[in-house]
Design an enzyme around this catalytic site. Structure first.
Site, PDB file in Angstrom:
ATOM      1  CE1 TYR A 178      36.952  43.746  44.950  1.00 59.43           C
ATOM      2  CE2 TYR A 178      39.337  43.839  44.764  1.00 59.43           C
ATOM      3  CZ  TYR A 178      38.104  43.503  44.244  1.00 59.43           C
ATOM      4  OH  TYR A 178      38.043  42.907  43.001  1.00 59.43           O
ATOM      5  CD  GLU A 185      34.924  41.688  42.502  1.00 60.74           C
ATOM      6  OE1 GLU A 185      35.527  42.570  41.916  1.00 60.74           O
ATOM      7  OE2 GLU A 185      33.684  41.653  42.561  1.00 60.74           O
TER       8      GLU A 185
END
Ligand code: ADP
Ligand code: MG
Length: 221
Positions: free
Chosen positions: A109, A197
């Site tokens: 991530y 993101e």
């Protein structure tokens, strides 16, 4: 303001962030043609809605042939896709992104946003990619690495390398990972985004680092 994954990936590509090859489709026929053009053994059919969690909700599916891509597209197009981010009414799927299927080794991530407490941008990275990052933040916050960015100089090379090492990225790929993060920060800053993101930030089996998903938000004013 939110934009779709395919729009976010087009922006990232302009800034030199590696993304999968992909083609937008708005009908089953276009999905089939896109799969043919991509020419890979596996393509991924991805619903374009303004919410995450599409994989679990049935909005991201693998197709092993152009015919299967067309069939999956006809199932997904027009459906009210419900994910943990859409609310119970879901969102109607009008657009698909057909992408080359990539061989997954690890999913990480990456996220960049403004930390309201310090008033500075913060670059986050976690080994717990591909999952619900809100849950990770709540239950195992130690799994999220953070680097605060000095606005005068931006993200520094040593900070990017520190994050890459922290993720456990193989030594020979640290340079590539740092370059990816610097390009990602460049895109965030130059487009005045409020959030970027990448979940998952993919390490492929053949040693490439690619933004497999992209969420970019902009401040409404
Ligand atoms: P969401 O976050 O909305 O569920 P993602 O784009 O993150 O959607 O896709 C969900 C999962 O599907 C990813 O974590 C990855 O495992 C898989 N996936 C997505 N795109 C590809 C691709 N191009 N090739 C291989 N797997 C993919
Ligand atoms: Mg995702």
């Amino acid at each position: 303001m939110k934009i779709h994954e395919y729009q976010g990936k087009a922006i990232l590509k302009e800034y030199g962030v590696p993304v999968p090859r992909g083609i937008v489709a708005r009908s089953p026929e276009e999905a089939e043609a896109a799969a043919k053009e991509l020419g890979t053994d596996v393509v991924v059919v991805k619903a374009q809605i303004h919410a995450g969690g599409r994989g679990k909700g049935g909005g991201v599916k693998l197709a092993k042939s152009p015919t299967e891509a067309r069939e999956i597209a006809s199932q997904i197009l027009g459906m009210q896709l419900v994910t943990h981010q859409t609310g119970p009414e879901g969102q109607e799927v009008r657009t698909l992104l057909i992408e080359e299927g990539l061989p997954i080794d690890k999913e990480f991530y990456l996220g960049i946003t403004l930390d309201r407490v310090t008033g500075r941008n913060v670059f986050m990275a976690s080994q717990a990619g591909g999952m619900d990052i809100e849950k990770v933040a709540e239950e195992t916050p130690e799994l999220i690495l953070k680097e605060t960015i000095d606005p005068a100089v931006g993200l520094r090379g040593f900070q990017a390398r520190k994050l890459a090492f922290g993720l456990g990225i193989p030594n020979e790929l640290i340079g590539q990972a740092a370059k990816f993060m610097l390009a990602l920060y460049d895109a965030y800053e130059k487009t005045d985004a409020s959030l970027v993101e990448i979940n998952p930030f993919l390490l492929t089996k053949d040693g490439r680092l690619i933004a497999l998903d992209a969420k970019i938000n902009f401040d409404d004013n």
